[in-house]
Design an enzyme around this catalytic site. Sequence first.
Site, PDB file in Angstrom:
ATOM      1  N   GLY A 110       0.758  -1.225  -0.079  1.00  0.00           N
ATOM      2  CA  GLY A 110       0.102   0.081  -0.126  1.00  0.00           C
ATOM      3  C   GLY A 110       0.924   1.163   0.101  1.00  0.00           C
ATOM      4  O   GLY A 110       1.952   1.342  -0.672  1.00  0.00           O
ATOM      5  N   VAL A 199       9.266  -1.519   7.231  1.00  0.00           N
ATOM      6  CA  VAL A 199       9.968  -0.469   6.467  1.00  0.00           C
ATOM      7  C   VAL A 199       9.829   0.822   6.856  1.00  0.00           C
ATOM      8  O   VAL A 199      10.695   1.606   6.293  1.00  0.00           O
ATOM      9  CB  VAL A 199       9.071  -0.750   5.032  1.00  0.00           C
ATOM     10  CG1 VAL A 199       7.718  -0.083   5.228  1.00  0.00           C
ATOM     11  CG2 VAL A 199       9.756  -0.009   4.155  1.00  0.00           C
ATOM     12  N   HIS A 220      12.528  -3.775  22.734  1.00  0.00           N
ATOM     13  CA  HIS A 220      11.697  -2.539  22.507  1.00  0.00           C
ATOM     14  C   HIS A 220      12.139  -1.354  22.931  1.00  0.00           C
ATOM     15  O   HIS A 220      12.345  -1.138  24.446  1.00  0.00           O
ATOM     16  CB  HIS A 220      10.369  -2.911  22.757  1.00  0.00           C
ATOM     17  CG  HIS A 220       9.226  -2.187  22.083  1.00  0.00           C
ATOM     18  ND1 HIS A 220       9.078  -0.876  22.212  1.00  0.00           N
ATOM     19  CD2 HIS A 220       8.326  -2.662  21.134  1.00  0.00           C
ATOM     20  CE1 HIS A 220       8.122  -0.557  21.309  1.00  0.00           C
ATOM     21  NE2 HIS A 220       7.613  -1.555  20.581  1.00  0.00           N
ATOM     22  N   ALA A 221      12.428  -0.306  22.474  1.00  0.00           N
ATOM     23  CA  ALA A 221      12.654   0.931  22.784  1.00  0.00           C
ATOM     24  C   ALA A 221      12.160   1.661  23.641  1.00  0.00           C
ATOM     25  O   ALA A 221      12.494   2.360  24.883  1.00  0.00           O
ATOM     26  CB  ALA A 221      13.198   2.086  21.523  1.00  0.00           C
ATOM     27  N   HIS A 223      10.026   0.154  26.091  1.00  0.00           N
ATOM     28  CA  HIS A 223       9.982  -0.859  27.249  1.00  0.00           C
ATOM     29  C   HIS A 223      10.994  -1.461  27.724  1.00  0.00           C
ATOM     30  O   HIS A 223      10.844  -2.310  28.822  1.00  0.00           O
ATOM     31  CB  HIS A 223       8.887  -1.780  26.503  1.00  0.00           C
ATOM     32  CG  HIS A 223       7.329  -1.525  26.067  1.00  0.00           C
ATOM     33  ND1 HIS A 223       6.628  -0.621  26.737  1.00  0.00           N
ATOM     34  CD2 HIS A 223       7.203  -1.499  24.949  1.00  0.00           C
ATOM     35  CE1 HIS A 223       5.676  -0.224  25.891  1.00  0.00           C
ATOM     36  NE2 HIS A 223       6.016  -0.967  24.817  1.00  0.00           N
ATOM     37  N   GLU A 290       3.355  -9.176  16.725  1.00  0.00           N
ATOM     38  CA  GLU A 290       4.273  -8.992  17.832  1.00  0.00           C
ATOM     39  C   GLU A 290       4.235  -9.770  19.184  1.00  0.00           C
ATOM     40  O   GLU A 290       5.096 -10.194  20.138  1.00  0.00           O
ATOM     41  CB  GLU A 290       4.403  -7.469  18.163  1.00  0.00           C
ATOM     42  CG  GLU A 290       5.617  -7.116  18.983  1.00  0.00           C
ATOM     43  CD  GLU A 290       5.730  -5.368  19.052  1.00  0.00           C
ATOM     44  OE1 GLU A 290       6.758  -5.008  18.265  1.00  0.00           O
ATOM     45  OE2 GLU A 290       4.993  -5.020  20.006  1.00  0.00           O
ATOM     46  N   TYR A 334       0.057   7.116  10.513  1.00  0.00           N
ATOM     47  CA  TYR A 334      -0.737   6.196  10.351  1.00  0.00           C
ATOM     48  C   TYR A 334      -2.015   6.471   9.626  1.00  0.00           C
ATOM     49  O   TYR A 334      -2.668   5.685   8.755  1.00  0.00           O
ATOM     50  CB  TYR A 334      -1.174   5.814  11.577  1.00  0.00           C
ATOM     51  CG  TYR A 334       0.094   4.857  12.411  1.00  0.00           C
ATOM     52  CD1 TYR A 334       0.638   4.009  11.610  1.00  0.00           C
ATOM     53  CD2 TYR A 334       0.002   5.105  13.807  1.00  0.00           C
ATOM     54  CE1 TYR A 334       1.668   3.354  12.348  1.00  0.00           C
ATOM     55  CE2 TYR A 334       1.073   4.500  14.558  1.00  0.00           C
ATOM     56  CZ  TYR A 334       1.970   3.341  13.913  1.00  0.00           C
ATOM     57  OH  TYR A 334       3.143   2.883  14.371  1.00  0.00           O
ATOM     58  N   VAL A 337      -0.940   6.218   5.737  1.00  0.00           N
ATOM     59  CA  VAL A 337      -0.494   5.081   5.297  1.00  0.00           C
ATOM     60  C   VAL A 337      -1.409   3.834   5.618  1.00  0.00           C
ATOM     61  O   VAL A 337      -1.191   2.700   4.928  1.00  0.00           O
ATOM     62  CB  VAL A 337       0.938   4.705   5.723  1.00  0.00           C
ATOM     63  CG1 VAL A 337       1.827   5.588   5.185  1.00  0.00           C
ATOM     64  CG2 VAL A 337       0.940   4.656   7.148  1.00  0.00           C
TER      65      VAL A 337
END
Length: 339
Positions: A110, A199, A220-221, A223, A290, A334, A337
Site C-alpha cells: 500500500g 519498512v 523494544h525501545a 519498554h 508482535e 498512520y 499509510v
Amino acid sequence: MALEGLRAKKRLLWRLFLSAFGLLGLYHYWFKIFRLFEVFIPMGICPMAIMPLLKDNFTGVLRHWARPEVLTCTSWGAPIIWDETFDPHVAEREARRQNLTIGLTVFAVGRYLEKYLEHFLVSAEQYFMVGQNVVYYVFTDRPEAVPHVALGQGRLLRVKPVRREKRWQDVSMARMLTLHEALGGQLGREADYVFCLDVDQYFSGNFGPEVLADLVAQLHAWHFRWPRWMLPYERDKRSAAALSLSEGDFYYHAAVFGGSVAALLKLTAHCATGQQLDREHGIEARWHDESHLNKFFWLSKPTKLLSPEFCWAEEIGWRPEIHHPRLIWAPKEYALVRT
C-alpha cells in the site's frame, strides 16, 4: 417533573464526561512524568562471574565491563549487544572469512511503499552489512513501483509480489506465513542469516555482523526499562500468544528480528500457527504478530539480544545509555499509510 428528570440526566452525563476527560488527562500526564523518571529504573547488572564465559560467534569475547550502567547479558547467558561491548572489525573479518550471505526482508504494501521504502533501501546500502554479501527481499503488492536503488558489489534485490489485505492488521499478521514460505524456498537457499525488518524506519549507523547469531531478538525501545508486570504482553488467556503475569523476560520489538534460516523457520511457523488458531477462535492478539513473537521468545530463548541502540525512537528523547543509534523509527503517519 419530566423536564427536571431530563436536566438531572444531562448533569449526570456531563459529570461522567468531565470525569472521563479528567482521568484521560491524568493518564497522559502520569505517562509523561513516568517517562522522565524511568531512566532511574534499574536494568540489572551482568554477573562478573559469567562475563568471561560470554563469547560471541563473530566478535569473540565481549567487553561487557565497558558498559556497567546497562544490562549486558540475560539470565540464560545470552549477550545483550550495546555500543562499545564488541569490536566491529573482528565481526566484519569473521563474516567475510565465512563468506556469508545475509538476507534482509521488508514488506512495503500500500502507501508504505512510496512513503518509506526508498529511504529504507538507500540507508541500508549505506549502513547495513557493509562489505558483506546481501540479498534484499522486498515483499509488495506493487512490484512495478519499487524504486531503483544503486546496489554495491555482492548485493542483490529481489521483489516478491504479495496480496494486499483489506486491513493493515491483516498485512502485519500475514507476514509470518509469507516469511515462512520464503525461508523454505529461494531465500532459505541463498542466505545463511536473515534479518526481518519493518519498512517504516531507516538506518543511521553501522548495522554489521556483530548482530548475527542463531536467534536474535530486539529489545523494544519504549519498554526496555519497564518491570515485567507493566509489559504489554497478550493477557487474553484464549489467545495462543497469551503470557501470564509470571511469564516473560523482556518485551521484544517485531520491527527487528533475525537469525539462521533454521531458527527463523521455527519462529515463523510458531507465529503463523498461533495466528491461525486465534483466527479460528475469533481472537486477535493485542499487538498482532508482535504478541506471538514475544510468546515464541519466552518459549525459545534468543541467543543474542540487541540493545535499543539498534532500533531507536527519537520521540522518546535523549537517554544517556543510547550512544549511537543504528536504526531509527521514521515518523508514524498512520492516518496516511493505513487508509
